[in-house]
Design a protein around this motif. Sequence first.
Motif, PDB file in Angstrom:
ATOM      1  N   ALA A 314      -6.615 -67.039  31.264  1.00 52.59           N
ATOM      2  CA  ALA A 314      -5.447 -66.244  30.850  1.00 52.59           C
ATOM      3  C   ALA A 314      -5.698 -64.756  31.088  1.00 52.59           C
ATOM      4  N   GLN A 315      -6.894 -64.300  30.755  1.00 54.63           N
ATOM      5  CA  GLN A 315      -7.191 -62.870  30.949  1.00 54.63           C
ATOM      6  C   GLN A 315      -7.175 -62.514  32.440  1.00 54.63           C
ATOM      7  N   ARG A 316      -7.777 -63.348  33.241  1.00 55.97           N
ATOM      8  CA  ARG A 316      -7.807 -63.055  34.681  1.00 55.97           C
ATOM      9  C   ARG A 316      -6.398 -63.111  35.282  1.00 55.97           C
ATOM     10  N   ALA A 317      -5.603 -64.051  34.800  1.00 53.89           N
ATOM     11  CA  ALA A 317      -4.233 -64.162  35.327  1.00 53.89           C
ATOM     12  C   ALA A 317      -3.403 -62.940  34.931  1.00 53.89           C
ATOM     13  N   ILE A 318      -3.629 -62.443  33.716  1.00 55.04           N
ATOM     14  CA  ILE A 318      -2.905 -61.227  33.300  1.00 55.04           C
ATOM     15  C   ILE A 318      -3.291 -60.058  34.198  1.00 55.04           C
ATOM     16  N   VAL A 319      -4.584 -59.897  34.422  1.00 53.94           N
ATOM     17  CA  VAL A 319      -5.049 -58.781  35.267  1.00 53.94           C
ATOM     18  C   VAL A 319      -4.404 -58.878  36.647  1.00 53.94           C
ATOM     19  N   ARG A 320      -4.418 -60.053  37.227  1.00 52.67           N
ATOM     20  CA  ARG A 320      -3.868 -60.207  38.579  1.00 52.67           C
ATOM     21  C   ARG A 320      -2.354 -59.988  38.596  1.00 52.67           C
ATOM     22  N   ALA A 321      -1.667 -60.565  37.615  1.00 54.43           N
ATOM     23  CA  ALA A 321      -0.195 -60.442  37.601  1.00 54.43           C
ATOM     24  C   ALA A 321       0.230 -58.998  37.401  1.00 54.43           C
ATOM     25  N   VAL A 322      -0.439 -58.299  36.493  1.00 54.17           N
ATOM     26  CA  VAL A 322      -0.052 -56.897  36.236  1.00 54.17           C
ATOM     27  C   VAL A 322      -0.405 -56.038  37.442  1.00 54.17           C
ATOM     28  N   GLU A 323      -1.543 -56.292  38.043  1.00 55.20           N
ATOM     29  CA  GLU A 323      -1.895 -55.543  39.264  1.00 55.20           C
ATOM     30  C   GLU A 323      -0.818 -55.741  40.329  1.00 55.20           C
ATOM     31  N   GLN A 324      -0.405 -56.984  40.504  1.00 57.73           N
ATOM     32  CA  GLN A 324       0.587 -57.253  41.551  1.00 57.73           C
ATOM     33  C   GLN A 324       1.957 -56.700  41.180  1.00 57.73           C
ATOM     34  N   ALA A 325       2.290 -56.750  39.896  1.00 67.50           N
ATOM     35  CA  ALA A 325       3.571 -56.175  39.457  1.00 67.50           C
ATOM     36  C   ALA A 325       3.608 -54.670  39.714  1.00 67.50           C
ATOM     37  N   GLY A 326       2.485 -54.036  39.482  1.00 65.93           N
ATOM     38  CA  GLY A 326       2.443 -52.571  39.662  1.00 65.93           C
ATOM     39  C   GLY A 326       2.069 -52.151  41.056  1.00 65.93           C
ATOM     40  N   GLY A 327       1.933 -53.114  41.930  1.00 62.98           N
ATOM     41  CA  GLY A 327       1.370 -52.862  43.247  1.00 62.98           C
ATOM     42  C   GLY A 327       2.071 -51.809  44.066  1.00 62.98           C
ATOM     43  N   ALA A 328       3.390 -51.697  43.881  1.00 66.02           N
ATOM     44  CA  ALA A 328       4.110 -50.731  44.707  1.00 66.02           C
ATOM     45  C   ALA A 328       4.061 -49.329  44.132  1.00 66.02           C
ATOM     46  N   ALA A 329       3.432 -49.211  42.941  1.00 73.80           N
ATOM     47  CA  ALA A 329       3.432 -47.886  42.282  1.00 73.80           C
ATOM     48  C   ALA A 329       2.522 -46.918  43.031  1.00 73.80           C
TER      49      ALA A 329
END
Length: 329
Positions: A314-329
């Motif tokens: 769960a922790q790793r999935a959160i890190v990856r999902a948030v990174e990808q969500a913010g990726g265009a920033a």
Amino acid sequence: MDAISYQRAADIGSAIQAGSHPGTVYIGGGTNLLDLMKGGVARPAKLVDITHIGGLDTITTLPDGGLRIGALVRNSDAANHTWVRERYPLLSQAFLAGASAQLRNMATVGGNLMQRTRCYYFYDTAFPQCNKRNPGSGCAALEGNTRIHAILGASNQCIATNPSDMSVALAALDAVVRVSGRDGERAIPFAEFHRLPGDRPDLDTTLKPGELITAVDLPPPLFADHSKYLKVRDRASYAFALVSVAAALQMDGNTVKTARIALGGVAHKPWRANATEAALIGKTLDRATLQSAAALAVQGAKPQRDNAFKVTLAQRAIVRAVEQAGGAA
Ligand code: SF4
């Protein structure tokens, strides 16, 4: 074989009238209900077919800029609707992560909200102990294979998880479930729609007897530029989530202005990671910040014998999902 009566409802009023009798169940796409009936898990006395009620299969805009998705909109139609894809890509991704194309073509939004756990022992009537299927009988999972079960919010009565991908995205988006019943209409904030098991694991939702889901309302879109639905499962082709993450961000340059994080596959309901969201506000998305924020999401987790891996996953999935969500920033 049990006798079942069938009624086709012409409108919401007649559906509610028929649905208020004990043993009556509404049927839409039937993709979960018919499985449950064939397995002897669900034994309704009467089915009320709601698929011919007019006006529940449309997607419309709301005065505040949000969207109303009718309860009878098919999952594939919702996923591919232009407004959903452009304004709520998180929700479109979640729809497309669920089930197979054939099932998405049949399953409705209302039915998706009502789908029941995939706990092995709930479906297998050879196991008499299941408090969800047979209240007061015990829980076979507690002594069984617990790989897919909950790590958060479980009780000693039930450790099942909610299987819906769509609902995880709706939790992150702060959707509202609209229902009609004998007492009129009401709007249920998404966080209050699904229940934790407590001592009544037979109840998945806070719906009152006979209430009919008519629509899901989405608030105005805030996260179209920065969102990600990440699903981790055993088979990429077709499987329920071991862990899923719906991440939605509003960015101010490289800094997080607003964060919404919801988890699937970890609890009896979609699980909002409020502490993780708060820890991300005002921060940049560097790996150390993400890892410490993600750790907050599983504080208090109580894994079962076979699923301690979910705490790390769960922790790793959160890190990856948030990174990808913010990726265009
Ligand atoms: Fe039944 Fe819940 Fe136990 Fe599964 S975890 S066997 S659904 S009571």
